[in-house]
Write a protein that holds these residues in place. Structure first.
Motif: not given
Ligand SMILES: C[S@@+](CC[C@H](N)C(=O)[O-])C[C@H]1O[C@@H](n2cnc3c(N)ncnc32)[C@H](O)[C@@H]1O
Length: 259
Positions: A8, A15, A25, A52, A56-57, A71-73, A93-95, A110-111, A114
């Motif tokens: 990321y 990716w 997807y 996100c 891809k979704c 997204d965080l990144s 941050d999703m938190r 898939d996120a 984390y």
């Molecule tokens: C495996 S990728 C999945 C991306 C997307 N949801 C997909 O289905 O293709 C996981 C994503 O979660 C993000 N992520 C991880 N921790 C996070 C957080 N605390 N808040 C927001 N995004 C986060 C990462 O930066 C990464 O882009």
């Protein structure tokens, strides 16, 4: 703030070559749309794609809904913009995000893996609840639940062609390892075997992930005020449990559908 995971950050160019937005997807998103039809109670217009990544979704969702990606990144959000020019995105941050608006649907694919502690999981769920309209749905597909965890499980994936790297092939290897089964954390080691005209290189990327039992999920979901249904999705990479969380209009409801 830049994430620790190389996929990321400095290796985010890998990716877009891992999984086809218009293939696997899109199939997953069509299943999501079918669940929205099955569990929804009205017409839904807005979607927050939480975590996100490279979008891809969102790629398929945006044909059906008004989508925002979070997204965080920053690097992944740049990939998301490449794939979905003009899509509304926010780096957060999703938190702890606070968008001061509500959505009809929140998708977390898939996120959520984390999230490594129960406290953080509750924060994400509470935040989803706060950002949903009444009768809104949060759809969460965790990578894995504790019941399915296999020590040293190894998976191998192959890159798809990408116009930016026409002569590069990548083999993605992931190895799950839980150093302490008593807590909710595990490690996933990503190895990238990259063959390009410059030669062969192998890159290493250790991800610290969270895994929760189904009963922990169910308790946290209820404590956050949601009703929920449990579904299963079978994709190219196997079977995934999906939790469909429902925010009952007005008050907390109670029509669980445990399976
Ligand atoms: C495996 S990728 C999945 C991306 C997307 N949801 C997909 O289905 O293709 C996981 C994503 O979660 C993000 N992520 C991880 N921790 C996070 C957080 N605390 N808040 C927001 N995004 C986060 C990462 O930066 C990464 O882009």
């Amino acid at each position: 703030m830049s994430p620790k995971e190389r996929l990321y950050s400095d290796l985010s160019w890998l990716w877009p070559m891992w999984g086809d937005p218009a293939g696997e997807y899109a199939d997953y998103v069509q299943q999501v749309i079918a669940w929205i039809g099955k569990y929804g109670r009205r017409k839904y217009r807005t979607v927050l794609d939480l975590g996100c990544g490279g979008g891809k979704c969102s790629f398929t969702l945006k044909d059906h809904y008004e989508v925002m990606g979070l997204d965080l990144s920053p690097d992944m959000l740049a990939r998301c913009q490449e794939l979905n020019p003009g899509l509304a995105t926010v780096c957060a941050d999703m938190r702890s995000f606070d968008l001061k608006r509500e959505f009809d649907i929140i998708l977390v694919n898939d996120a959520i893996s984390y999230i490594t502690t129960e406290g953080d999981l509750r924060q994400v769920l509470d935040n989803c609840f706060r950002h949903l309209e009444d009768d809104g749905l949060a759809i969460l597909t965790p990578d894995i639940c504790q019941e399915e965890f296999i020590q040293n499980e190894t998976n191998v994936f192959h890159s798809i062609p990408h116009p930016d790297h026409p002569d590069t092939q990548v083999v993605y290897i992931t190895i799950n390892y839980d150093p302490d089964p008593a807590d909710n954390k595990y490690e996933c080691l990503f190895l990238y075997v990259i063959r390009s005209p410059e030669g062969l290189r192998v890159e290493r990327d250790l991800h610290h992930l969270g895994v929760f039992s189904l009963s922990t999920w169910q308790r946290c979901i209820r404590e956050s005020g949601f009703d929920y249904h449990l579904e299963e999705y079978t994709g190219e990479e196997g079977k995934y449990r999906t939790l469909i969380l429902f925010k009952t209009g007005g008050s907390h409801g109670s029509h669980d559908n445990d399976q």
